[in-house]
Design an enzyme around this catalytic site. Sequence first.
Site, PDB file in Angstrom:
ATOM      1  N   ASP A   2      53.059  42.202  41.873  1.00 35.51           N
ATOM      2  CA  ASP A   2      53.890  42.132  40.397  1.00 35.51           C
ATOM      3  C   ASP A   2      55.121  43.213  40.970  1.00 35.51           C
ATOM      4  O   ASP A   2      55.178  44.427  40.652  1.00 35.51           O
ATOM      5  CB  ASP A   2      53.255  42.050  39.357  1.00 35.51           C
ATOM      6  CG  ASP A   2      52.333  40.758  38.986  1.00 35.51           C
ATOM      7  OD1 ASP A   2      52.551  39.791  39.745  1.00 35.51           O
ATOM      8  OD2 ASP A   2      51.316  41.116  38.260  1.00 35.51           O
ATOM      9  N   HIS A  16      46.109  38.248  43.113  1.00 36.98           N
ATOM     10  CA  HIS A  16      46.097  39.486  43.311  1.00 36.98           C
ATOM     11  C   HIS A  16      44.524  40.052  43.807  1.00 36.98           C
ATOM     12  O   HIS A  16      44.658  40.867  43.759  1.00 36.98           O
ATOM     13  CB  HIS A  16      45.874  40.446  41.437  1.00 36.98           C
ATOM     14  CG  HIS A  16      47.187  40.417  41.475  1.00 36.98           C
ATOM     15  ND1 HIS A  16      48.703  41.123  41.675  1.00 36.98           N
ATOM     16  CD2 HIS A  16      48.194  39.920  40.003  1.00 36.98           C
ATOM     17  CE1 HIS A  16      49.350  41.207  40.859  1.00 36.98           C
ATOM     18  NE2 HIS A  16      49.618  39.703  40.883  1.00 36.98           N
TER      19      HIS A  16
END
Length: 224
Positions: free
Chosen positions: A145, A138
């Site tokens: 997500d 990330h």
Amino acid sequence: MLKSINILLILVSLLTIQSSSQLPKGFVYVTDYIPDITIELRYFCSDNFVGTHIDGYEAEKCILSLPATSALQKVQAELKKQNLGIKVFDAYRPQRAVDHFRRWARNLSDTLMKQEYYPNVAKKDLFRLEYIATKSRHSSGSTVDITLINLDTKKELDMGSSYDFFGEISWVAYQKLTKTQLQNRKLLQEVMLKNGFRNYPQEWWHFTLRGEPYRNQYFDFPVE
């Protein structure tokens, strides 16, 4: 009247450019490109596996690299044909947030959210089982997500487990689900993989852009 409207539009454009320019080069606010996307950043609030606001999330803003955003734009356009859309739980994640997770994971006495997020996993095993890592994709800016929602009701499709649930039921290959849950997961996987993302086998919600532009670079600018 027309002149006033034109001036207003110019000011809005300038404010948008100024806002975007605060991000590092190559990063964008996803809502500037996908205005109808739904954002629910779980680490901006306390509804997450730690049970508190996470360091680095200073606003509920969805940030990604431009290539990842462009790919997600195609996903949203395809889903809209089925009256479905994307809900984002997390996108770019500052390294300081990952560091927050690491500190929390080492404090074995803090199990506030265990029953909701990891009832069958010992907290001491979260690193070993790769539910938590010292570095996160990330933080490279091209991982997201997500889940799917019905555009009319804004309700999430039933995926068989909640977001960030640490357990086998969240694995992409898990099959002990209802027919509807399996179909929903299959749809999510197919539309994401078709549009340039790859999945993470232990989390049905987690996708990273193939050929991501900042692979193995871990940024730490805040989400604001």
